[in-house]
Design a protein around this motif. Structure first.
Motif, short mmCIF file in Angstrom:
data_model
loop_
_atom_site.label_atom_id
_atom_site.label_comp_id
_atom_site.label_asym_id
_atom_site.label_seq_id
_atom_site.Cartn_x
_atom_site.Cartn_y
_atom_site.Cartn_z
N LEU A 120 -42.99 16.12 -1.52
CA LEU A 120 -42.26 16.49 -0.30
C LEU A 120 -43.15 17.33 0.62
O LEU A 120 -43.06 17.20 1.85
N ALA A 154 -46.04 9.76 5.48
CA ALA A 154 -44.65 10.23 5.41
C ALA A 154 -43.82 9.34 4.50
O ALA A 154 -43.07 9.82 3.65
N GLN A 211 -42.62 23.53 11.40
CA GLN A 211 -42.45 22.65 10.24
C GLN A 211 -43.45 23.02 9.15
O GLN A 211 -43.11 23.15 7.99
N LEU A 250 -45.26 14.51 8.47
CA LEU A 250 -44.24 14.53 9.53
C LEU A 250 -44.65 15.49 10.64
O LEU A 250 -44.42 15.20 11.83
N HIS A 296 -45.21 14.91 2.42
CA HIS A 296 -44.36 14.25 3.41
C HIS A 296 -44.17 15.13 4.63
O HIS A 296 -44.27 14.67 5.78
N LEU A 297 -43.89 16.41 4.41
CA LEU A 297 -43.62 17.31 5.54
C LEU A 297 -44.85 17.51 6.40
O LEU A 297 -44.75 17.60 7.63
#
Lengths: 224, 99
Positions: free
Chosen positions: A33, A13, A56, A40, A36-37
């Motif tokens: 991103l 992340a 998500q 996460l 990253h998501l």
């Protein structure tokens, strides 16, 4: 096991976040991103938030990021030069931003580690068996948070209408040079100071005639 | 893992996002950094939900996701509108509203 997964996902992340702000090409920022998501979402799973993790991945890493990729390809953004041309003190601003981010991180860490909340240092309270399941989330959304739920749906509707208004081609679907709906209000000066002081009616009539001229449609509304 | 670790990751991601908003000049990347900050908030909310053993924080996170989706819609619409008007896609150039 949970600790290993946490460190993998946490490092993923943070690395994804650093990739977003350091990639020169916006396309690579979007891809960072996405990474990253997904990291996460793994963290959410470790926190027993199954439904939010699924949402998500599907909504965020799927749909929203596709929208980003689409806009980046449509607009055709090129690499951003590192040396900010034409902006004196660009390097100083970048250093200042990094300093600000570091100071904010230190402050937040002090706030988190120095907090009086004992529970922060625990593994969390016990939870009921259905914790984080779609059933429980839906139950809460439709009972306790019904108002927020309805408000969110209205917000989505407004955002959709706003996006259509913003991104539409000017003058599409109406004859060339035809006055827009708001130009009638503008011509009659409704709600303006001229109306308040009782401006002569002839000006309103001439302005309406001006707006009906076909060649006037181009110059209006150039700036926003 | 203790909840504090998750909150630390959340704080780090938030700071990285804030620094990115200040540093980058491309509106698309600024929107991405806003996403980072919102997601850091989401992680903190879900961490606190786990801390209390209560699902309500997860509902908050869902609502934050909705708000983020709206923000993306409007932001990308603005960028497409800027592109249609042949204006430079650079927040340093777009300063007509500057006082």
């Amino acid at each position: 096991m949970a600790a290993v997964l946490f460190f993998i996902a946490g490092i993923g992340a943070v690395a994804g976040a650093i990739g977003v702000i350091s990639a020169r090409n916006p396309f690579y920022s979007v891809l960072a991103l996405v990474a990253h998501l997904i990291s996460l979402a793994a963290l959410f799973l470790l926190l027993r938030a199954e439904f939010v993790a699924a949402a998500q991945v599907i909504v965020y890493a799927g749909a929203v990021m596709v929208l980003y990729v689409f806009v980046v390809s449509y607009v055709g953004l090129r690499d951003e030069p590192w040396h900010t041309m034409g902006a004196p003190g660009g390097a100083a601003l970048r250093g200042g931003a990094a300093l600000f981010g570091g100071a904010l991180a230190v402050e937040l860490m002090i706030a988190l580690l120095g907090t009086g909340l004992r529970a922060v240092d625990s593994r969390g309270a016990g939870y009921v068996p259905g914790f984080g399941s779609p059933g429980q989330i839906g139950d809460l959304l439709l009972t306790k948070f019904l108002f927020a739920f309805e408000l969110a749906s209205f917000l989505l509707l407004i955002a959709a209408v706003g996006a259509v208004v913003l991104a539409r081609r000017r003058g599409e679907g109406e004859p060339e040079g035809a006055p827009e709906a708001t130009s009638v209000i503008e011509a009659l000066r409704l709600g303006s100071m001229a109306e308040a002081v009782g401006a002569p009616a002839s000006t309103a009539a001439t302005r309406l005639a001006e707006l009906n001229e076909p060649d006037q449609g181009e110059g209006r509304g150039g700036g926003w | 893992m203790n909840i504090g670790w998750y909150l630390a990751v959340s704080a780090l991601v938030f700071c990285i996002g804030a620094a990115g908003v200040l540093t980058r000049r491309n509106p698309v990347v600024i929107l991405l950094c806003l996403e980072l900050m919102l997601n850091a908030g989401n992680l903190a909310l879900i961490g606190f939900a786990r801390m209390w053993g209560n699902s309500q924080g997860q509902v908050f996170a869902m609502i934050v996701m909705v708000v983020a989706a709206c923000e993306v819609t409007i932001g990308l619409g603005l960028i497409v509108a800027i592109y249609r008007r042949r204006l430079p896609i650079d927040v340093d150039e777009l300063r007509e509203l500057q006082g």
